[in-house]
Design a protein around this motif. Structure first.
Motif, PDB file in Angstrom:
ATOM      1  N   VAL A 279       0.838  -1.196   0.000  1.00 33.35           N
ATOM      2  CA  VAL A 279       0.000   0.000   0.000  1.00 33.35           C
ATOM      3  C   VAL A 279       0.876   1.250   0.000  1.00 33.35           C
ATOM      4  N   GLY A 280       0.256   2.402  -0.307  1.00 38.50           N
ATOM      5  CA  GLY A 280       0.967   3.667  -0.212  1.00 38.50           C
ATOM      6  C   GLY A 280       1.040   4.131   1.235  1.00 38.50           C
ATOM      7  N   ARG A 281       1.994   5.006   1.512  1.00 38.19           N
ATOM      8  CA  ARG A 281       2.143   5.563   2.858  1.00 38.19           C
ATOM      9  C   ARG A 281       2.157   7.082   2.773  1.00 38.19           C
ATOM     10  N   LEU A 282       1.543   7.715   3.766  1.00 38.23           N
ATOM     11  CA  LEU A 282       1.516   9.174   3.818  1.00 38.23           C
ATOM     12  C   LEU A 282       1.688   9.624   5.261  1.00 38.23           C
ATOM     13  N   THR A 283       2.634  10.537   5.470  1.00 40.03           N
ATOM     14  CA  THR A 283       2.853  11.132   6.788  1.00 40.03           C
ATOM     15  C   THR A 283       2.451  12.599   6.735  1.00 40.03           C
ATOM     16  N   ILE A 284       1.595  13.002   7.661  1.00 40.96           N
ATOM     17  CA  ILE A 284       1.161  14.399   7.760  1.00 40.96           C
ATOM     18  C   ILE A 284       1.754  14.972   9.044  1.00 40.96           C
ATOM     19  N   LEU A 285       2.585  15.993   8.879  1.00 36.25           N
ATOM     20  CA  LEU A 285       3.296  16.598  10.006  1.00 36.25           C
ATOM     21  C   LEU A 285       2.665  17.931  10.385  1.00 36.25           C
ATOM     22  N   PRO A 286       2.849  18.357  11.638  1.00 39.66           N
ATOM     23  CA  PRO A 286       2.419  19.711  11.999  1.00 39.66           C
ATOM     24  C   PRO A 286       3.298  20.740  11.299  1.00 39.66           C
ATOM     25  N   GLU A 287       2.812  21.957  11.194  1.00 34.92           N
ATOM     26  CA  GLU A 287       3.611  23.023  10.603  1.00 34.92           C
ATOM     27  C   GLU A 287       4.871  23.251  11.441  1.00 34.92           C
ATOM     28  N   PRO A 288       5.969  23.702  10.815  1.00 30.66           N
ATOM     29  CA  PRO A 288       7.246  23.847  11.541  1.00 30.66           C
ATOM     30  C   PRO A 288       7.140  24.654  12.822  1.00 30.66           C
ATOM     31  N   ASP A 289       6.339  25.717  12.840  1.00 36.87           N
ATOM     32  CA  ASP A 289       6.262  26.553  14.036  1.00 36.87           C
ATOM     33  C   ASP A 289       5.434  25.916  15.147  1.00 36.87           C
ATOM     34  N   GLN A 290       4.839  24.723  14.880  1.00 37.29           N
ATOM     35  CA  GLN A 290       4.042  24.046  15.900  1.00 37.29           C
ATOM     36  C   GLN A 290       4.739  22.799  16.435  1.00 37.29           C
ATOM     37  N   ARG A 291       5.955  22.530  15.973  1.00 32.48           N
ATOM     38  CA  ARG A 291       6.616  21.276  16.354  1.00 32.48           C
ATOM     39  C   ARG A 291       7.362  21.377  17.675  1.00 32.48           C
ATOM     40  N   MET A 292       7.595  22.572  18.161  1.00 27.96           N
ATOM     41  CA  MET A 292       8.333  22.752  19.406  1.00 27.96           C
ATOM     42  C   MET A 292       7.400  22.567  20.604  1.00 27.96           C
TER      43      MET A 292
END
Length: 292
Positions: A279-292
């Protein structure tokens, strides 16, 4: 004296058998049971299933017709299917020859013969040995290879654009009929996103129709564009499962119904159909300013 004569033959006592006993003797031969071993305490069928491409043989769907019982194999291909007690169901009335089916969507299905008399498993008959195990392991032959790749495979939650799932299909034995229940033009139009917690999101592009194609031994390539907009699914890791069906001749309707209500429909039950695919894989990350 020339009258009518009667001759009476006297039988030895050993030949004088009451009619009621003769009737009883004529009914002791059961055409189903024959000389089989009847052991009421053994109420389960067990065995092993393997896949010809040496994939892990877990989750093979195993279904016993007539009884409408099912189970799935473990990671080693082992399985056990328990028959119900006769007092619990109408199973005590079932007698005859039944098929035990083994099913994975992209492998040829197989079956074994199980013989039952009044709901009791007959041992040493059909494909079942004296201990209730199948005499031989079941081997399923792979008929279709499916691989999916996602581009891009990582985005941020505010991404606004296309996530494309590239799908390749290859028939391995002979041409295979593949049904695309949702397709738009030359693009696939239905996919299921599932995260590690089991949450599902159903993506359907507009203008979806239905089409069946014959896949041969050369690679058949398809694209599934997902028009992603911010917020349509939460942050997380997902597998992307293209919505396709594989047609095989001779699969009982009851088997598919036993997998789940509307298992071939575009819903959660679809993922209950066993299918060995990439199957395909997809990762959805928070915006850079929300990762801290």
């Amino acid at each position: 004296m020339n009258g009518l004569q009667k001759t009476i033959f006297l039988l030895p006592l050993s030949f004088l058998v009451p009619v009621s006993i003769l009737s009883m003797m004529s009914c002791t031969k059961n055409p189903v049971a024959g000389d089989a071993i009847i052991a009421p305490d053994i109420r389960q069928i067990s065995g092993r299933v393997v896949l010809n491409d040496e994939s892990t043989p877990d989750s093979v769907f195993i279904w016993l017709e007539g009884f409408d019982l099912n189970t799935r194999s473990d990671k080693d291909g082992q399985f056990t299917l328990a028959l119900p007690l006769g007092s619990e169901t109408v199973a005590q009335k079932l007698s005859g020859i039944y098929h035990l089916y083994f099913y994975v969507a992209n492998y040829y299905w197989e079956s074994a013969i199980v013989i039952v008399n009044n709901g009791i498993l007959l041992l040493s008959r059909g494909d079942v040995d004296e201990k209730g195990r199948l005499k031989h392991k079941i081997k399923l032959i792979k008929i279709l290879e499916m691989k999916a790749k996602t581009e891009p495979d990582t985005i941020t939650e505010k991404y606004n654009g296309i996530v494309n799932v590239h799908v390749s299909l290859t028939a391995l034995e002979e041409p295979v009929i593949v049904k695309f229940p949702k397709i738009s033009g030359q693009a696939l139009a239905g996919a299921i996103l599932r995260n590690d917690e089991g949450e599902m999101f159903f993506i359907e592009n507009s203008g979806a129709t239905e089409r069946s194609v014959i896949v041969k031994d050369e690679v058949s390539e398809w694209d599934l564009p997902i028009f992603y907009k911010p917020g349509i699914v939460p942050i997380g890791d997902y597998e992307i499962v293209p919505y396709i069906l594989i047609w095989q001749y001779g699969i009982p309707e009851g088997l598919l119904k036993s997998i789940g209500e509307d298992a071939e429909g575009f819903g959660p039950a679809y993922l209950g159909i066993p299918f060995k695919r990439q199957v395909g894989r997809l990762t959805i990350l928070p915006e850079p300013d929300q990762r801290m």
